[in-house]
Design a protein around this motif. Structure first.
Motif, PDB file in Angstrom:
ATOM      1  N   GLY A 242       0.737  -1.169   0.376  1.00  0.00           N
ATOM      2  CA  GLY A 242      -0.157   0.440  -0.041  1.00  0.00           C
ATOM      3  C   GLY A 242       1.119   1.147   0.220  1.00  0.00           C
ATOM      4  O   GLY A 242       0.293   2.105  -0.907  1.00  0.00           O
ATOM      5  N   TRP A 243       1.435   1.230   0.785  1.00  0.00           N
ATOM      6  CA  TRP A 243       3.166   2.555   1.133  1.00  0.00           C
ATOM      7  C   TRP A 243       3.471   3.219  -0.739  1.00  0.00           C
ATOM      8  O   TRP A 243       3.513   3.627  -1.464  1.00  0.00           O
ATOM      9  CB  TRP A 243       3.629   2.527   1.950  1.00  0.00           C
ATOM     10  N   ASN A 244       3.979   1.888  -0.786  1.00  0.00           N
ATOM     11  CA  ASN A 244       4.365   1.570  -2.345  1.00  0.00           C
ATOM     12  C   ASN A 244       3.816   2.581  -3.748  1.00  0.00           C
ATOM     13  O   ASN A 244       4.301   2.830  -4.436  1.00  0.00           O
ATOM     14  CB  ASN A 244       5.247   0.414  -2.832  1.00  0.00           C
ATOM     15  N   ARG A 245       2.179   1.362  -2.910  1.00  0.00           N
ATOM     16  CA  ARG A 245       1.601   2.504  -4.073  1.00  0.00           C
ATOM     17  C   ARG A 245       1.228   3.802  -4.351  1.00  0.00           C
ATOM     18  O   ARG A 245       1.454   4.555  -5.130  1.00  0.00           O
ATOM     19  CB  ARG A 245       0.362   1.536  -4.853  1.00  0.00           C
ATOM     20  N   ARG A 246       1.336   4.078  -2.762  1.00  0.00           N
ATOM     21  CA  ARG A 246       0.740   5.486  -2.746  1.00  0.00           C
ATOM     22  C   ARG A 246       2.277   6.204  -3.535  1.00  0.00           C
ATOM     23  O   ARG A 246       2.442   7.389  -3.881  1.00  0.00           O
ATOM     24  CB  ARG A 246       0.280   5.598  -1.525  1.00  0.00           C
ATOM     25  N   MET A 247       3.338   5.332  -2.966  1.00  0.00           N
ATOM     26  CA  MET A 247       4.260   6.386  -3.667  1.00  0.00           C
ATOM     27  C   MET A 247       4.986   6.209  -4.755  1.00  0.00           C
ATOM     28  O   MET A 247       5.621   6.986  -5.285  1.00  0.00           O
ATOM     29  CB  MET A 247       5.596   6.194  -2.936  1.00  0.00           C
ATOM     30  N   GLY A 253      10.785   0.132 -12.203  1.00  0.00           N
ATOM     31  CA  GLY A 253      10.582   0.645 -12.846  1.00  0.00           C
ATOM     32  C   GLY A 253       9.551   2.621 -13.395  1.00  0.00           C
ATOM     33  O   GLY A 253      10.335   3.072 -13.521  1.00  0.00           O
ATOM     34  N   GLU A 254       8.958   1.822 -11.887  1.00  0.00           N
ATOM     35  CA  GLU A 254       8.568   3.401 -11.230  1.00  0.00           C
ATOM     36  C   GLU A 254       9.629   4.068 -10.413  1.00  0.00           C
ATOM     37  O   GLU A 254       9.447   4.977 -10.362  1.00  0.00           O
ATOM     38  CB  GLU A 254       7.249   2.573  -9.928  1.00  0.00           C
ATOM     39  N   ILE A 255      10.210   3.282  -9.300  1.00  0.00           N
ATOM     40  CA  ILE A 255      11.801   3.751  -8.952  1.00  0.00           C
ATOM     41  C   ILE A 255      12.517   4.697  -9.405  1.00  0.00           C
ATOM     42  O   ILE A 255      12.829   5.562  -8.853  1.00  0.00           O
ATOM     43  CB  ILE A 255      11.659   2.359  -7.953  1.00  0.00           C
ATOM     44  N   ILE A 269      13.079   9.277  -0.657  1.00  0.00           N
ATOM     45  CA  ILE A 269      13.426   9.021   0.862  1.00  0.00           C
ATOM     46  C   ILE A 269      12.819   9.629   2.287  1.00  0.00           C
ATOM     47  O   ILE A 269      13.028   8.873   2.674  1.00  0.00           O
ATOM     48  CB  ILE A 269      15.300   9.577   0.386  1.00  0.00           C
ATOM     49  N   LYS A 270      12.324  10.822   1.371  1.00  0.00           N
ATOM     50  CA  LYS A 270      11.225  11.116   3.082  1.00  0.00           C
ATOM     51  C   LYS A 270      10.220   9.816   3.410  1.00  0.00           C
ATOM     52  O   LYS A 270       9.536  10.216   4.275  1.00  0.00           O
ATOM     53  CB  LYS A 270      10.963  13.303   3.061  1.00  0.00           C
ATOM     54  N   VAL A 271       9.676   9.992   2.510  1.00  0.00           N
ATOM     55  CA  VAL A 271       8.505   9.473   2.710  1.00  0.00           C
ATOM     56  C   VAL A 271       9.010   8.169   3.060  1.00  0.00           C
ATOM     57  O   VAL A 271       8.117   7.556   4.291  1.00  0.00           O
ATOM     58  CB  VAL A 271       7.108   9.492   1.203  1.00  0.00           C
ATOM     59  N   ALA A 272       9.211   7.307   2.822  1.00  0.00           N
ATOM     60  CA  ALA A 272      10.605   6.181   3.425  1.00  0.00           C
ATOM     61  C   ALA A 272      10.847   6.231   4.548  1.00  0.00           C
ATOM     62  O   ALA A 272      10.454   5.229   5.371  1.00  0.00           O
ATOM     63  CB  ALA A 272      11.261   5.119   2.552  1.00  0.00           C
TER      64      ALA A 272
END
Length: 558
Positions: A242-247, A253-255, A269-272
């Motif tokens: 869920g976190w990764n989808r929101r980020m 590829g998205e990263i 970085i800040k959100v993680a």
């Protein structure tokens, strides 16, 4: 006269003179009686290759089977290849993905989109897929290796609806790319796949909530009794997804897209880091609410236990609870008394390497507020030392944070009752998807952390770390994973951006591993894996981050 080439087969210790252009599969068939096993792949000049490879120059060849770590690295993605093919054939409008990996168990998800398929019971779907995969295995169908221009490979996967692979290959800078094909089904893999469906002989599929578990029986975790993924681990996995989808960081590829945007990478970085900090505070509050004074922290190598324990100490102090850190490493028995393994080497990973009686005595006195001379283990002399500054008296109500390999082992505490203990399992528990079917495992994540840390802090080469990794893993399987379900809380130390940060450090170290050593194959595999990520600077990583324990720059003392 037909030209021959020299092949040095290390499995049998012989030099062979064989026809030019002979395939590895043909060689293995000629040597079947001498090998004593059926290979699934081979190391050619210490680099993993499919058995479809044809040889035109002198080579060193080592065949591998599914009982080896190298063999399993081929077996598991080939099994996933067959499952994906079965979904494509039987439910053509479906989506299928590998959501989580835990040892030899893969948590898989699917969605049926066809009008005739919606609402089918998961047990029926999983049984249908399982039967089809077994039919494919019995048919012994060749799996074709195809090399084509990268731009054309990207277009093939775009037409197949695999945007996850399209995004992955968008930053792939080689002119040509290799993919795998069986009938109409195509798949991309950074490691070789087996040459035929007949190589897959054992697997189990079990329907579950939201999908199914795919397990490989010969894998060490499954073999030692882990038959399913725990509820706590599933919760961590789903929360992380869920976190990764929101980020917008659900796959490499998205990263990569985030990392190429200056503001995006810093924001990632800040959100993680903020999400992880919030979890640490929640754990600290749970400890205080429980009224328990002893916190035991355990986890496998390079899980970030030390930094986590220090950050937990800060969080507890901020809440108003005095926290006192204790390292189990300081309670090693003197080296002369350390047990030895079957090879006659010191076994620092067994419980008997810890002075359990002394540990319990010190902990009982600390709980009672009695002055204690705490030991410090000198790893050079191999003896415990008692220093004046280690004489401690703690205040009533203090919390003792104990970090070490055996933190969750029920035999560690002999004099302390369970109602006084809060247990935490710490590890990078989630794996980063390269695409929908391939994930960078948590084990590989830890290995790259350790390679980097060993170089930064211990002046060890990547080859040194790779050479001893199997022993580390054996110790984890025996002494850590069997007890992790004793934990009250699981803490996931994985950070979605971290492998992009580790990439430039690890790549430089891995390139130094010479080709003429056994560790080269694993070094090359990790280099291949890292090649898909866009590097990310560590400039914006805070000094208290768990990643600082591995790349340097931490404000904590270790």
């Amino acid at each position: 006269m037909a030209r021959t080439i020299k092949v040095n087969c290390t499995n049998i210790g012989k030099e062979l003179f064989l026809p030019n252009g002979i395939s590895l599969k043909e060689i293995s068939e000629q040597l079947q009686g001498e090998l004593g096993f059926t290979p699934i792949a081979a190391k050619v000049n210490n680099r993993m290759e499919s058995l479809t490879l044809e040889l035109y120059h002198p080579k060193q060849v080592e065949f591998v089977n599914i009982a080896s770590t190298a063999g399993r690295s081929v077996y598991i993605p080939t099994l996933v290849f067959l499952v994906a093919s079965a979904f494509e054939e039987l439910y053509p409008e479906s989506t299928f993905n590998v959501a989580h990996i835990s040892g030899g168990i893969l948590l898989c998800a699917y969605e049926l989109k066809g009008a005739d398929d919606r609402g089918l019971p998961s047990e029926q779907v999983v049984e249908t897929i399982s039967q089809r995969v077994r039919k494919l295995c019995e048919a012994d169908i060749p799996i074709e290796v195809v090399e084509d221009e990268t731009k054309d490979v990207i277009e093939k996967f775009r037409k197949a609806g695999r945007e996850d692979i399209v995004m992955l290959l968008d930053n792939y800078h080689d002119l040509y790319a290799t993919y795998y094909k069986m009938g109409q089904h195509i798949e991309y893999s950074y490691v070789p796949l087996a040459y035929s469906t007949g190589c897959i002989t054992e697997f189990a599929m079990t329907a579950g909530e939201g999908g199914f578990m795919l397990s490989v029986p010969m894998y060490e975790y499954v073999a030692t009794g882990q038959k399913k993924i725990s509820t706590q681990e599933l919760e961590v996995c789903r929360e992380n997804e869920g976190w990764n989808r929101r980020m917008h960081a659900s796959c490499v590829g998205e990263i990569n897209a985030n990392c190429m945007e200056r503001r995006g990478s810093g924001w990632l970085i800040k959100v993680a880091e903020s999400l992880q900090e919030r979890k640490i505070w929640q754990i600290a509050e749970a400890i205080v609410s429980s009224g328990k004074r002893i916190v035991l922290i355990a986890g496998p190598s390079s899980s970030g236990k030390t930094t986590f324990s220090k950050r937990l100490e800060v969080a507890l102090e901020t809440i108003g609870r005095e926290a006192y850190p204790i390292s189990l490493d300081d309670f090693f028995v003197d080296r002369v008394d350390t047990p030895r393994d079957e090879n006659g080497e010191y076994d620092y990973e067994c419980l008997e390497a810890i002075d359990v009686r002394l540990f319990n005595s010190c902990l009982s006195k600390l709980l009672a507020g009695i002055p204690v001379d705490m030991p410090t283990y000198n790893f050079i002399s191999g003896r415990k030392e008692y220093r004046p500054q280690n004489c401690n008296v703690t205040s009533p109500g203090s919390t003792f944070i104990v970090e070490g390999l055996h933190g969750l082992n029920p035999n560690l505490l002999t004099d302390i009752t369970a109602d006084q203990v809060f247990r935490i399992f710490v590890s990078p528990m989630t794996s980063l998807p390269l695409d929908n079917h391939v994930r960078i495992s948590a084990t590989d994540n830890r290995l790259m952390r350790r390679i980097t840390r060993d170089a930064v802090q211990r002046n060890r080469t990547a080859r040194d770390t790779l050479a001893t990794w199997h022993k580390v893993r054996e110790g984890e399987v025996k002494w850590i994973y069997p007890f992790r379900h004793n934990a009250d809380v699981f803490f996931n130390t994985a950070l979605v951006y971290e492998i992009a940060v580790i990439k430039p450090f690890a790549e430089d170290l891995l390139r130094e591993v010479p080709q003429n050593c056994a560790e080269y194959a694993e070094a090359k595999r990790l280099q291949n894996l890292l090649s898909y990520l866009v590097p990310l600077s560590d400039r914006e990583i805070p000094p208290t981050s768990i990643i600082r324990e591995f790349v340097g720059g931490s404000s904590f003392r270790y």
